[in-house]
Design a protein around this motif. Structure first.
Motif, PDB file in Angstrom:
ATOM      1  N   LEU A  37       0.831  -1.201   0.000  1.00 31.53           N
ATOM      2  CA  LEU A  37       0.000   0.000   0.000  1.00 31.53           C
ATOM      3  C   LEU A  37       0.867   1.252   0.000  1.00 31.53           C
ATOM      4  CD1 LEU A  37      -2.781  -0.969   2.525  1.00 31.53           C
ATOM      5  CD2 LEU A  37      -2.997  -0.766   0.081  1.00 31.53           C
ATOM      6  N   ASN A  39       3.649   1.432  -1.575  1.00 29.88           N
ATOM      7  CA  ASN A  39       4.499   1.394  -2.754  1.00 29.88           C
ATOM      8  C   ASN A  39       5.902   0.872  -2.449  1.00 29.88           C
ATOM      9  OD1 ASN A  39       4.779   1.624  -5.441  1.00 29.88           O
ATOM     10  ND2 ASN A  39       4.565   3.843  -5.532  1.00 29.88           N
ATOM     11  N   LEU A 286      -4.097   3.990   6.293  1.00 31.22           N
ATOM     12  CA  LEU A 286      -4.891   5.157   5.924  1.00 31.22           C
ATOM     13  C   LEU A 286      -4.812   6.315   6.901  1.00 31.22           C
ATOM     14  CD1 LEU A 286      -8.247   3.835   4.498  1.00 31.22           C
ATOM     15  CD2 LEU A 286      -6.691   5.432   3.442  1.00 31.22           C
TER      16      LEU A 286
ATOM     17  N   TYR B 125       5.028   8.209   0.659  1.00 29.27           N
ATOM     18  CA  TYR B 125       4.682   8.779  -0.641  1.00 29.27           C
ATOM     19  C   TYR B 125       5.411  10.086  -0.903  1.00 29.27           C
ATOM     20  CZ  TYR B 125       1.229   5.331  -1.863  1.00 29.27           C
ATOM     21  OH  TYR B 125       0.641   4.163  -2.231  1.00 29.27           O
ATOM     22  N   ILE B 184      -4.575  16.125   0.480  1.00 30.19           N
ATOM     23  CA  ILE B 184      -4.647  15.065   1.494  1.00 30.19           C
ATOM     24  C   ILE B 184      -4.375  15.628   2.882  1.00 30.19           C
ATOM     25  CG2 ILE B 184      -3.401  13.040   2.391  1.00 30.19           C
ATOM     26  CD1 ILE B 184      -5.177  12.264   0.200  1.00 30.19           C
TER      27      ILE B 184
ATOM     28  N   ALA C   5      -9.153   9.604   3.136  1.00 27.21           N
ATOM     29  CA  ALA C   5      -8.954  10.368   1.905  1.00 27.21           C
ATOM     30  C   ALA C   5      -7.880   9.755   1.021  1.00 27.21           C
ATOM     31  CB  ALA C   5      -8.565  11.794   2.264  1.00 27.21           C
ATOM     32  N   PHE C   6      -7.003   8.988   1.630  1.00 29.33           N
ATOM     33  CA  PHE C   6      -5.877   8.423   0.893  1.00 29.33           C
ATOM     34  C   PHE C   6      -6.260   7.128   0.161  1.00 29.33           C
ATOM     35  CE2 PHE C   6      -1.202   9.491   1.938  1.00 29.33           C
ATOM     36  CZ  PHE C   6      -0.914   9.558   0.589  1.00 29.33           C
ATOM     37  N   LEU C   7      -7.461   6.605   0.457  1.00 27.44           N
ATOM     38  CA  LEU C   7      -7.818   5.258   0.007  1.00 27.44           C
ATOM     39  C   LEU C   7      -7.647   5.013  -1.495  1.00 27.44           C
ATOM     40  CD1 LEU C   7      -8.775   2.526   1.064  1.00 27.44           C
ATOM     41  CD2 LEU C   7     -11.099   3.244   0.647  1.00 27.44           C
ATOM     42  N   GLU C   9      -5.743   6.343  -3.671  1.00 26.72           N
ATOM     43  CA  GLU C   9      -4.326   6.336  -4.049  1.00 26.72           C
ATOM     44  C   GLU C   9      -3.640   5.052  -3.603  1.00 26.72           C
ATOM     45  OE1 GLU C   9      -2.961   8.697  -5.757  1.00 26.72           O
ATOM     46  OE2 GLU C   9      -0.817   8.316  -5.566  1.00 26.72           O
ATOM     47  N   ILE C  10      -3.829   4.670  -2.341  1.00 29.03           N
ATOM     48  CA  ILE C  10      -3.098   3.492  -1.864  1.00 29.03           C
ATOM     49  C   ILE C  10      -3.664   2.229  -2.479  1.00 29.03           C
ATOM     50  CG2 ILE C  10      -2.322   4.560   0.284  1.00 29.03           C
ATOM     51  CD1 ILE C  10      -4.346   2.896   1.758  1.00 29.03           C
ATOM     52  N   PHE C  11      -4.962   2.232  -2.753  1.00 28.63           N
ATOM     53  CA  PHE C  11      -5.547   1.030  -3.356  1.00 28.63           C
ATOM     54  C   PHE C  11      -4.997   0.829  -4.757  1.00 28.63           C
ATOM     55  CE2 PHE C  11      -8.975  -1.592  -5.153  1.00 28.63           C
ATOM     56  CZ  PHE C  11      -9.002  -2.567  -4.176  1.00 28.63           C
ATOM     57  N   HIS C  13      -2.103   1.613  -5.750  1.00 30.94           N
ATOM     58  CA  HIS C  13      -0.711   1.162  -5.700  1.00 30.94           C
ATOM     59  C   HIS C  13      -0.556  -0.267  -5.220  1.00 30.94           C
ATOM     60  CE1 HIS C  13       0.248   5.450  -6.139  1.00 30.94           C
ATOM     61  NE2 HIS C  13       1.268   4.952  -6.784  1.00 30.94           N
ATOM     62  N   LEU C  14      -1.642  -0.852  -4.683  1.00 27.03           N
ATOM     63  CA  LEU C  14      -1.557  -2.235  -4.217  1.00 27.03           C
ATOM     64  C   LEU C  14      -1.208  -3.164  -5.367  1.00 27.03           C
ATOM     65  CD1 LEU C  14      -1.965  -4.124  -1.812  1.00 27.03           C
ATOM     66  CD2 LEU C  14      -4.366  -4.205  -2.348  1.00 27.03           C
ATOM     67  N   PHE C  15      -1.653  -2.825  -6.559  1.00 31.80           N
ATOM     68  CA  PHE C  15      -1.432  -3.714  -7.709  1.00 31.80           C
ATOM     69  C   PHE C  15      -0.339  -3.201  -8.636  1.00 31.80           C
ATOM     70  CE2 PHE C  15      -5.853  -3.839  -6.350  1.00 31.80           C
ATOM     71  CZ  PHE C  15      -5.894  -5.140  -5.889  1.00 31.80           C
ATOM     72  N   LYS C  16       0.343  -2.146  -8.225  1.00 33.99           N
ATOM     73  CA  LYS C  16       1.415  -1.614  -9.067  1.00 33.99           C
ATOM     74  C   LYS C  16       2.757  -2.147  -8.586  1.00 33.99           C
ATOM     75  CE  LYS C  16      -0.125   2.777 -10.930  1.00 33.99           C
ATOM     76  NZ  LYS C  16       0.005   4.214 -10.738  1.00 33.99           N
ATOM     77  N   LYS C  17       3.712  -2.060  -9.449  1.00 34.40           N
ATOM     78  CA  LYS C  17       5.059  -2.464  -9.039  1.00 34.40           C
ATOM     79  C   LYS C  17       5.591  -1.431  -8.039  1.00 34.40           C
ATOM     80  CE  LYS C  17       9.398  -3.960 -11.075  1.00 34.40           C
ATOM     81  NZ  LYS C  17      10.240  -3.399 -10.033  1.00 34.40           N
ATOM     82  N   PRO C  18       6.195  -1.902  -6.954  1.00 34.43           N
ATOM     83  CA  PRO C  18       6.714  -0.936  -5.980  1.00 34.43           C
ATOM     84  C   PRO C  18       7.756  -0.014  -6.597  1.00 34.43           C
ATOM     85  CG  PRO C  18       6.661  -3.108  -5.036  1.00 34.43           C
ATOM     86  CD  PRO C  18       6.323  -3.269  -6.470  1.00 34.43           C
ATOM     87  N   ASN C  19       7.816   1.158  -6.031  1.00 38.48           N
ATOM     88  CA  ASN C  19       8.721   2.163  -6.561  1.00 38.48           C
ATOM     89  C   ASN C  19      10.147   1.979  -6.051  1.00 38.48           C
ATOM     90  OD1 ASN C  19       8.789   4.535  -8.232  1.00 38.48           O
ATOM     91  ND2 ASN C  19       9.367   5.620  -6.377  1.00 38.48           N
ATOM     92  N   THR C  20      10.290   1.216  -4.979  1.00 35.68           N
ATOM     93  CA  THR C  20      11.620   1.010  -4.407  1.00 35.68           C
ATOM     94  C   THR C  20      12.397   0.001  -5.248  1.00 35.68           C
ATOM     95  OG1 THR C  20      10.532  -0.496  -2.902  1.00 35.68           O
ATOM     96  CG2 THR C  20      11.178   1.612  -2.024  1.00 35.68           C
ATOM     97  N   CYS C  22      15.330  -3.149  -5.218  1.00 30.62           N
ATOM     98  CA  CYS C  22      16.029  -4.113  -4.354  1.00 30.62           C
ATOM     99  C   CYS C  22      17.515  -3.881  -4.521  1.00 30.62           C
ATOM    100  CB  CYS C  22      15.680  -5.539  -4.751  1.00 30.62           C
ATOM    101  SG  CYS C  22      13.947  -5.826  -4.827  1.00 30.62           S
TER     102      CYS C  22
END
Lengths: 322, 400, 117
Positions: A37, A39, A286, B125, B184, C5-7, C9-11, C13-20, C22
């Motif tokens: 969540l 990222n 959240l 973020y 936000i 309010a963030f829901l 956005e975070i939802f 990103h749950l299915f996206k490749k992480p930005n970090t 390895c």
């Protein structure tokens, strides 16, 4: 045969072995979902997709130096982690997972819902005592915060669990689950109560936004400030087990329990509790942490009235059905 | 029951060592005592032993986050003494890096504010998007943190057309993201509940306690060195001083977000209007005798350098007043009568940069005269001091 | 005020490749003018020692190799180097340049001392 079944029940499923491994798995799910969540990757390298990371953390903590502060109450300080672990492990036995029949037994009787909730409250009390007996300022403040918060979320939690029980006309978890298995439509009646229970459980587990007793940036480790090594590992494990038991309790009361014997029942258990844990991870991602007096205000101003509203709805629905 | 809790020198809320000794009654803060001096590095003395060029890099290492601020402040003072006329293009690049630095510092601060209030998702973020501006800075200067773009008499690296295009492209993402976070940050109820009305500082208090930077501006005082005493090319830039009237932490968040948006505008203007020409003039190795004071609006507030030259290749005296130092008195006022839970966010709201602010003052007893102590003697004295202290007795541990 | 309010956005990103990234397994490249480790070209050096004079960390040494020839070697103390590239700027003959190396850590301090000949 019955005795053997009891022993399997206590030691293997859903007793100690399953509980320990499953709570570590649940911790992994929580960490992974929370990380995704945000990222991030989350645990990645230990085992498949980092699944063994909580286990590795636990083992590592077990080998760390164990320090008891000079001014702490030595007996209580050392005994409390084991107490806590024992209490939450015991409360897991009351979940109607597999070992239950129509007759009452030592784990399934009228009122076992109350006993399970009571045992979970005792676990909170253990945290307070742990903070209090550490005698360091941070731990003391953490302990006081635990108790202050308890006044906030305990009532809505019980009230939320009360609604479905009233509708099912039973205090026995097995009967409540069986009632909703027969008429799954009635689960929708309790949807408000489900969210109240979820938020209260989040508070009970002391996770964000209710991670006030061990708010890292405010009071260092809070209740756990003085704990290290094995004792801290026990406390961490206790929190994970509490998460399993708490989500299991909600799954029983609001989601129709775990029917279908050993294997199917286990599948039900895993799917339903994991779903609740993922919801808890969402709540955690959240929100920002709120202050302790805001918790009490929030739960008395919003959570409790909503829980009472839920009970009113349940009573009206019940009158309509009858 | 009143108890004293030690916040620092080692505490998760503090990124650098400082000690806040907080007297609390339950959850309420009754009194705060700030103790500095855990990380004194002797920078001013060190600067007297390095030559003018080396000192740029010494100044840069006063602070990691506002590294460009301190070098610019120092370099401006030296240029003023020598009377060097920096080419326009050099000043534009200097200002560009300064504004990029402000962007990265404020984005960092937003993340820290999220972390201090336990909003870790917000933290992750904002820091993810901060990487964009870090990458821009790396492209321009070759390093993420210590840009080392300044030299006496200009800047060291030119900026190419490709780089300009690249920066303008990334800027769009940054603007979009910042607007989203501003949204936000002001509508997420748990976050607002932690910031609203926390750490109040009235306009009168802010001015009388000499607060600087976003803390002062959040209390409704439109004080900004960039506007009041323009340096570099700020007199040509179109921008407004961001202020808020609430005087609490939420106001400080809003001021910083507004400044971010202003900075984006400025960066865009700078990139589009950068003149052609040389980027620096040659500076002599020895600077004329003289002294100068230079002011600079760092992301944290007004930074001030005093430089004195005696005509040699080293400064005779260099005095640094980092912005954090000016904000400490206001912090004590802000913390009083708040909750324990608010300590991290109130302290973080001044955007403390503890090491930058560490200076020593030597107090000489006029009757007994000056006393010189060797380090070994000092160490022995401290060991004896702690041995003599009876730690088992209550209250002895935090006696000062 | 909006709960969660963030829901969205975070939802998302749950299915996206992480930005970090390895890190030790994958690496991000560095830009063209990255300031890594100084490298020295002995043939260009005239031994003016301007770099030694300007190095803020005193990480450089320029030593004459032979009595007869005008040949110099540079000793770089990488444990002190702050990668400011002032030596590159100070050098009038372009004898020093920066490479793109950034993984310079070592277990032994002595291993960080590099001799260029």
């Amino acid at each position: 045969m019955e005795t053997l079944k009891d022993i399997i029940f206590i030691l293997i499923y859903p007793g100690l072995f399953f509980l320990l491994s499953y709570s570590l798995f649940v911790e992994w799910v929580d960490r992974k979902v929370y990380a995704r969540l945000q990222n991030r990757y989350g645990p990645l390298h230990t085992g498949f997709a980092g699944m063994l990371q909580p286990t590795a953390d636990f083992i590592k903590l077990m080998f760390k130096e164990d320090i008891v502060p000079e001014k702490a109450d030595k007996f209580m300080f050392s005994a409390l982690p084991i107490f806590g672990l024992a209490i939450v492990a015991t409360s897991s036995l009351f979940l109607p997972v597999w070992h239950y029949t129509a007759q009452t037994s030592f784990v399934s009787f009228s009122g076992d819902l109350i006993v399970a909730v009571y045992l979970l409250s005792l676990a909170t009390l253990v945290l307070f005592l742990a903070g209090w007996h550490s005698t360091s300022p941070f731990a003391t403040i953490g302990g006081v915060r635990v108790i202050t918060m308890l006044f906030g979320y305990e009532i809505p939690f019980l009230l939320a669990l009360l609604g479905p029980a009233i509708l099912a006309d039973s205090w026995r978890m097995m009967n409540i689950a069986a009632f909703y298995q027969q008429t799954p439509v009635l689960l929708l009646v309790n949807i408000i109560g489900f969210f109240v229970a979820l938020i209260s459980l989040q508070a009970k587990l002391e996770r964000c936004p209710f991670d006030i007793p061990h708010a890292e940036t405010e009071i260092v480790g809070g209740t756990f400030t003085e704990y290290s090594g094995r004792k801290l590992a026990f406390f961490k494990l206790m929190t994970s087990i509490e998460m399993v038991v708490g989500s299991g309790l909600i799954a029983v009361v609001f989601m129709g329990g775990f029917p279908g014997g050993f294997w199917i029942g286990m599948a039900h258990f895993v799917v339903k509790t994991t779903f609740i844990v993922i919801l808890l991870a969402f709540i955690r991602a959240l929100c920002s942490r709120i202050r302790v007096e805001q918790v009490v205000t929030f739960s008395w101003r919003y959570l409790t009235p909503i829980a009472i509203l839920q009970i009113l709805i349940v009573i009206l629905v019940k009158a309509y059905i009858n | 029951m009143e108890i004293k809790i030690p916040i620092g020198p080692q505490h998760p809320a503090l990124k650098e060592p400082i000690s806040l000794r907080v007297t609390v009654d339950g959850e309420h803060i009754k009194d705060v005592d700030i103790r500095l001096g855990y990380n004194h590095r002797g920078l001013e003395k060190l600067a007297e032993q390095k030559n003018w060029v080396q000192n740029i890099y010494v100044m840069e290492r006063i602070c990691g986050i506002c590294s460009h601020s301190h070098t610019t402040c120092y370099v401006q003072a030296v240029e003023q003494i020598q009377g060097l006329e920096v080419p326009k293009r050099g000043l534009y690049i200097r200002t560009l890096v300064a504004e990029l630095e402000r962007v990265h510092s404020h984005l960092l601060w937003l993340g820290v504010a999220g972390h201090e209030t336990g909003f870790d998702t917000f933290f992750m973020y904002t820091w993810r998007d901060r990487e964009i501006v870090m990458d821009i800075l790396e492209i321009i200067s070759g390093n993420r943190v210590h840009y080392a773009i300044n030299s006496i008499g200009g800047v060291r690296r030119d900026i190419s057309e490709e780089q300009k295009k690249l920066i303008l492209g990334s800027l769009d993402t940054l603007i979009k993201r910042t607007e989203y976070y501003a949204n936000i940050g002001t509508i997420e109820p748990t976050f607002v509940a932690r910031l609203d009305g926390v750490g109040p500082l009235s306009k009168e208090q802010a001015t009388s306690l000499c607060a600087v930077g976003p803390v002062l501006r959040a209390s409704g005082v439109a004080n900004d060195v960039r506007k009041d005493d323009p340096y570099a090319v700020y007199d040509e830039l179109p921008f407004e001083v961001a202020t808020a009237t609430s005087g609490d932490v939420l106001g400080r968040v809003i001021v910083r977000v507004k400044e971010l948006l202003e900075s984006y505008k400025m960066i865009e203007y700078l990139l589009k209007n950068i003149p052609e020409g040389p980027i620096s003039v040659r500076a002599p190795r020895k600077i004329k005798p003289g002294e100068a004071i230079s002011r600079y609006e760092a992301p944290r507030g007004e930074d001030l350098h005093y430089v004195k030259s005696n005509g040699g290749d080293k400064p005779e005296r260099l005095k640094v007043r980092a912005p954090t130092l000016a904000n400490y008195p206001a912090t004590v006022v802000m913390l009083k009568n708040m909750f324990i839970a608010d300590i991290p966010i109130i302290f973080a709201a001044i955007d403390p940069c503890v090491c930058c602010a560490e200076r020593t003052v030597q107090l000489i007893d006029t009757k007994r005269g000056d006393k010189v102590m060797r380090f070994s003697e000092l160490r022995k004295m401290s060991i004896d001091f702690y041995k003599k202290m009876d730690l088992s007795k209550k209250g002895n541990l935090w006696k000062l | 005020m909006k709960l969660g309010a963030f829901l969205p956005e975070i939802f998302k990103h749950l299915f996206k490749k992480p930005n970090t990234v390895c890190y030790p397994f994958e690496k991000i490249g560095v830009p063209k003018d990255f300031r890594g480790m100084p490298v020295f070209t002995s043939s260009k050096c005239i031994g003016c020692k301007l770099c030694v004079m300007d190095c803020p960390a005193e990480a450089l040494e320029i030593i004459r190799v032979s009595e007869t020839e005008k040949k110099f070697k540079m000793i770089l103390h990488n444990d002190r180097c702050i990668h400011c590239a002032q030596c590159v700027d100070s050098c009038n003959k372009d004898a020093i340049a920066m490479n793109a190396d950034y993984e310079l850590a070592a277990f032994d301090r002595n291993k960080l001392k590099i001799e260029y000949l």
